[in-house]
Motif scaffolding. Sequence first.
Motif, mmCIF file in Angstrom:
data_model
loop_
_atom_site.group_PDB
_atom_site.id
_atom_site.type_symbol
_atom_site.label_atom_id
_atom_site.label_comp_id
_atom_site.label_asym_id
_atom_site.label_seq_id
_atom_site.Cartn_x
_atom_site.Cartn_y
_atom_site.Cartn_z
ATOM 1 N N ASP A 1 -2.642 -3.057 -0.304
ATOM 2 C CA ASP A 1 -2.555 -1.594 -0.377
ATOM 3 C C ASP A 1 -2.324 -1.001 1.004
ATOM 4 O O ASP A 1 -1.477 -0.113 1.187
ATOM 5 N N LEU A 2 -3.092 -1.474 1.986
ATOM 6 C CA LEU A 2 -2.957 -0.945 3.335
ATOM 7 C C LEU A 2 -1.579 -1.257 3.922
ATOM 8 O O LEU A 2 -0.988 -0.431 4.629
ATOM 9 N N GLN A 3 -1.065 -2.444 3.633
ATOM 10 C CA GLN A 3 0.271 -2.785 4.113
ATOM 11 C C GLN A 3 1.306 -1.840 3.531
ATOM 12 O O GLN A 3 2.220 -1.382 4.224
ATOM 13 N N TRP A 4 1.143 -1.491 2.255
ATOM 14 C CA TRP A 4 2.112 -0.601 1.624
ATOM 15 C C TRP A 4 1.940 0.843 2.055
ATOM 16 O O TRP A 4 2.900 1.629 2.014
ATOM 17 N N VAL A 5 0.736 1.224 2.474
ATOM 18 C CA VAL A 5 0.553 2.563 3.037
ATOM 19 C C VAL A 5 1.458 2.731 4.260
ATOM 20 O O VAL A 5 2.069 3.788 4.467
ATOM 21 N N MET A 6 1.551 1.687 5.074
ATOM 22 C CA MET A 6 2.424 1.729 6.244
ATOM 23 C C MET A 6 3.880 1.451 5.861
ATOM 24 O O MET A 6 4.799 2.144 6.315
ATOM 25 N N ASP A 7 4.091 0.457 5.023
ATOM 26 C CA ASP A 7 5.449 0.022 4.706
ATOM 27 C C ASP A 7 6.178 0.968 3.760
ATOM 28 O O ASP A 7 7.402 1.083 3.817
ATOM 29 N N GLY A 8 5.439 1.628 2.854
ATOM 30 C CA GLY A 8 6.086 2.537 1.920
ATOM 31 C C GLY A 8 6.853 3.624 2.653
ATOM 32 O O GLY A 8 7.979 3.990 2.269
ATOM 33 N N TYR A 9 6.257 4.132 3.708
ATOM 34 C CA TYR A 9 6.905 5.179 4.509
ATOM 35 C C TYR A 9 8.095 4.618 5.280
ATOM 36 O O TYR A 9 9.216 5.145 5.198
ATOM 37 N N ALA A 10 7.862 3.556 6.044
ATOM 38 C CA ALA A 10 8.926 2.994 6.875
ATOM 39 C C ALA A 10 10.079 2.460 6.035
ATOM 40 O O ALA A 10 11.252 2.584 6.419
ATOM 41 N N CYS B 1 -0.544 13.092 -0.143
ATOM 42 C CA CYS B 1 -1.256 12.042 0.592
ATOM 43 C C CYS B 1 -2.693 12.469 0.887
ATOM 44 O O CYS B 1 -3.642 11.686 0.731
ATOM 45 N N GLY B 2 -2.858 13.715 1.320
ATOM 46 C CA GLY B 2 -4.184 14.196 1.661
ATOM 47 C C GLY B 2 -5.093 14.377 0.462
ATOM 48 O O GLY B 2 -6.321 14.293 0.590
ATOM 49 N N LEU B 3 -4.509 14.625 -0.717
ATOM 50 C CA LEU B 3 -5.297 14.855 -1.928
ATOM 51 C C LEU B 3 -5.465 13.599 -2.773
ATOM 52 O O LEU B 3 -6.083 13.660 -3.840
ATOM 53 N N THR B 4 -4.935 12.480 -2.322
ATOM 54 C CA THR B 4 -4.919 11.269 -3.137
ATOM 55 C C THR B 4 -6.322 10.817 -3.527
ATOM 56 O O THR B 4 -7.288 10.987 -2.778
ATOM 57 N N SER B 5 -6.399 10.229 -4.712
ATOM 58 C CA SER B 5 -7.682 9.727 -5.210
ATOM 59 C C SER B 5 -7.715 8.206 -5.306
ATOM 60 O O SER B 5 -8.733 7.627 -5.692
ATOM 61 N N GLY B 6 -6.609 7.545 -5.004
ATOM 62 C CA GLY B 6 -6.556 6.088 -5.090
ATOM 63 C C GLY B 6 -5.420 5.536 -4.266
ATOM 64 O O GLY B 6 -4.502 6.271 -3.870
ATOM 65 N N PRO B 7 -5.426 4.244 -3.991
ATOM 66 C CA PRO B 7 -4.395 3.652 -3.140
ATOM 67 C C PRO B 7 -2.989 3.728 -3.741
ATOM 68 O O PRO B 7 -2.022 3.893 -3.007
ATOM 69 N N GLY B 8 -2.887 3.615 -5.074
ATOM 70 C CA GLY B 8 -1.565 3.681 -5.688
ATOM 71 C C GLY B 8 -0.905 5.025 -5.467
ATOM 72 O O GLY B 8 0.296 5.111 -5.147
ATOM 73 N N MET B 9 -1.667 6.097 -5.624
ATOM 74 C CA MET B 9 -1.133 7.435 -5.402
ATOM 75 C C MET B 9 -0.752 7.632 -3.945
ATOM 76 O O MET B 9 0.274 8.246 -3.629
ATOM 77 N N LEU B 10 -1.572 7.086 -3.027
ATOM 78 C CA LEU B 10 -1.273 7.227 -1.602
ATOM 79 C C LEU B 10 0.014 6.501 -1.246
ATOM 80 O O LEU B 10 0.849 7.027 -0.503
ATOM 81 N N VAL B 11 0.208 5.297 -1.762
ATOM 82 C CA VAL B 11 1.434 4.547 -1.477
ATOM 83 C C VAL B 11 2.654 5.292 -2.013
ATOM 84 O O VAL B 11 3.680 5.406 -1.328
ATOM 85 N N ALA C 1 16.200 -3.951 0.690
ATOM 86 C CA ALA C 1 15.079 -3.737 1.602
ATOM 87 C C ALA C 1 13.747 -3.769 0.858
ATOM 88 O O ALA C 1 12.768 -4.368 1.316
ATOM 89 N N GLY C 2 13.699 -3.142 -0.320
ATOM 90 C CA GLY C 2 12.450 -3.104 -1.083
ATOM 91 C C GLY C 2 12.035 -4.475 -1.588
ATOM 92 O O GLY C 2 10.860 -4.860 -1.473
ATOM 93 N N ALA C 3 12.980 -5.231 -2.139
ATOM 94 C CA ALA C 3 12.647 -6.553 -2.675
ATOM 95 C C ALA C 3 12.251 -7.516 -1.560
ATOM 96 O O ALA C 3 11.329 -8.327 -1.725
ATOM 97 N N LEU C 4 12.924 -7.422 -0.427
ATOM 98 C CA LEU C 4 12.601 -8.311 0.690
ATOM 99 C C LEU C 4 11.193 -8.035 1.212
ATOM 100 O O LEU C 4 10.401 -8.957 1.447
ATOM 101 N N THR C 5 10.862 -6.755 1.382
ATOM 102 C CA THR C 5 9.529 -6.398 1.880
ATOM 103 C C THR C 5 8.454 -6.740 0.864
ATOM 104 O O THR C 5 7.378 -7.250 1.218
ATOM 105 N N TYR C 6 8.726 -6.483 -0.413
ATOM 106 C CA TYR C 6 7.751 -6.812 -1.453
ATOM 107 C C TYR C 6 7.481 -8.315 -1.469
ATOM 108 O O TYR C 6 6.332 -8.754 -1.600
ATOM 109 N N GLY C 7 8.533 -9.107 -1.328
ATOM 110 C CA GLY C 7 8.351 -10.555 -1.301
ATOM 111 C C GLY C 7 7.504 -11.006 -0.130
ATOM 112 O O GLY C 7 6.638 -11.880 -0.270
ATOM 113 N N ALA C 8 7.723 -10.387 1.052
ATOM 114 C CA ALA C 8 6.939 -10.761 2.227
ATOM 115 C C ALA C 8 5.471 -10.375 2.064
ATOM 116 O O ALA C 8 4.571 -11.129 2.450
ATOM 117 N N VAL C 9 5.199 -9.197 1.484
ATOM 118 C CA VAL C 9 3.808 -8.783 1.242
ATOM 119 C C VAL C 9 3.156 -9.688 0.205
ATOM 120 O O VAL C 9 2.014 -10.122 0.361
#
Length: 494
Positions: free
Chosen positions: A41-50, A87-97, A203-211
Amino acid sequence: MRTWGPLTAVCLGTFMLLLDVTIAVVALPDMARALHASLSDLQWVMDGYALALAALLLGLGAAADVLGRRRVHVAGVVLFAVASLLCGLTSGPGMLVAARGLQGIGAAAMFATTLPLLGSVYQGRQRSVALGVWGAVSGAAAAVGPVLGGLLTAGPGWRWIFFVNLPVSVVAVFLTLRVVPESRGPRGRRIDWAGTVAFAGFAGALTYGAVRAGSEGWAEVGTLVSFAAAAGALGCFVLIERRTADPLLDLALFRKPAFLGVMVGAFAFNAAAFGVMPYLSIWLQTLLGMSPVRGGLVFLWLSAASFVVAAVGGRLLHGVPSRLTIGGGLLLIGSGLFCQAVLDASATATALIPGLILVGVGTGLVAPGIAGAALAAVPPERAGMAGGAVNTFRQLGYALGIAVFGTVLTSRMQNSLPQDAAHTLAGGGAGALRGTLSAHALRAAFAAGLDAASVAAGVTATAAGALVLVLVRTPRPAPDAAGAPAREVAARRG
């Protein structure tokens, strides 16, 4: 400068979008506790944006040329603000990502239009001054991100690293609509939506595979399927770009060694220099017990060195070939990362300082000149494409760096910890493990993981630096009839 209004409007958007690349780094442990987030989840918090920023930058730049650059820029700021609120109102990691992904789309719309908007407003010396200010603002955003993130996290709370974007967005929209004129690219250009979708899929599939490899293993079926999907999407992208009249990226440019070298350098730069930072932040706060502010201040060694070198180097290194500043800077980044790989169970934050300074010096050499090197490697009519490509490769490198080095981190931890414990520890859950594992064991495991990740990042930077030194050789411009280089003639003419 005749007017600072358009420059201020554009720089506000640039500052926000680049700030959000790094501002969340020091808030990750607090996010993990508040949202019960895992390492992935934390990796995707950073990676989802980038990742969204990297995947859509070229496509939205082309769309802005057709639809209107100011219109797309304002739409990007509005979407960025709405996503920041979510992002500021999120209640869970999925919503934040998901909200971070929306933020990335808005950021791509802003970033793709910043330089074209400035180019349409300012000419001659004013343009040089505007680009210099824009570059300084870009560097400042990266420099203050961890510190500001620490102050907000320790003060009103981590949600305010997103809420702070709202008033800035309102001012940016108001100024842009009031003082920035609309502009478009050449008539008749088509938007390459098919290429945009194919590149985003790659880009999405490559990053998802690495995570996924970090949690399930490199040989796991889902991981292999992700990498196969990435390869398929890349193949589709190549076919589309070869056949379309207005490609997002002219693949023939990669036949030029200088352009290829710059793209390799851009990718490796963001991956190596910043890909390990989220895990260093988690180590500083959850294993060493630092507050978010103190944890953010540790990275000030990197930021300050980068800022000083970029400011001083702009004068002292004028005329030095870009292959030396970029290649040499990458080698310094690699050296700094190797210096960071000295942690053990008794290590403190002080052990990071020499390495962070070296990485900062290298960053100060690479960051200011890499876009210019990309432009110098292509014909003038491809300048916009080259600028978008170098920013795309930088953000894609950042996203993949976080994913791959996180996998290296947890893999090394598993030499001394069970798999679940390694992922919990890397995700900021040291407190939950202290009842079953000793503090010494946890610190030793995390330090070993960070050492392995730093070495992997160091190898990446060193290899890329060597390739840049070999590939990036800008030819000397042909002299005109009076014997002056053509570039100097062009400069005298405007």
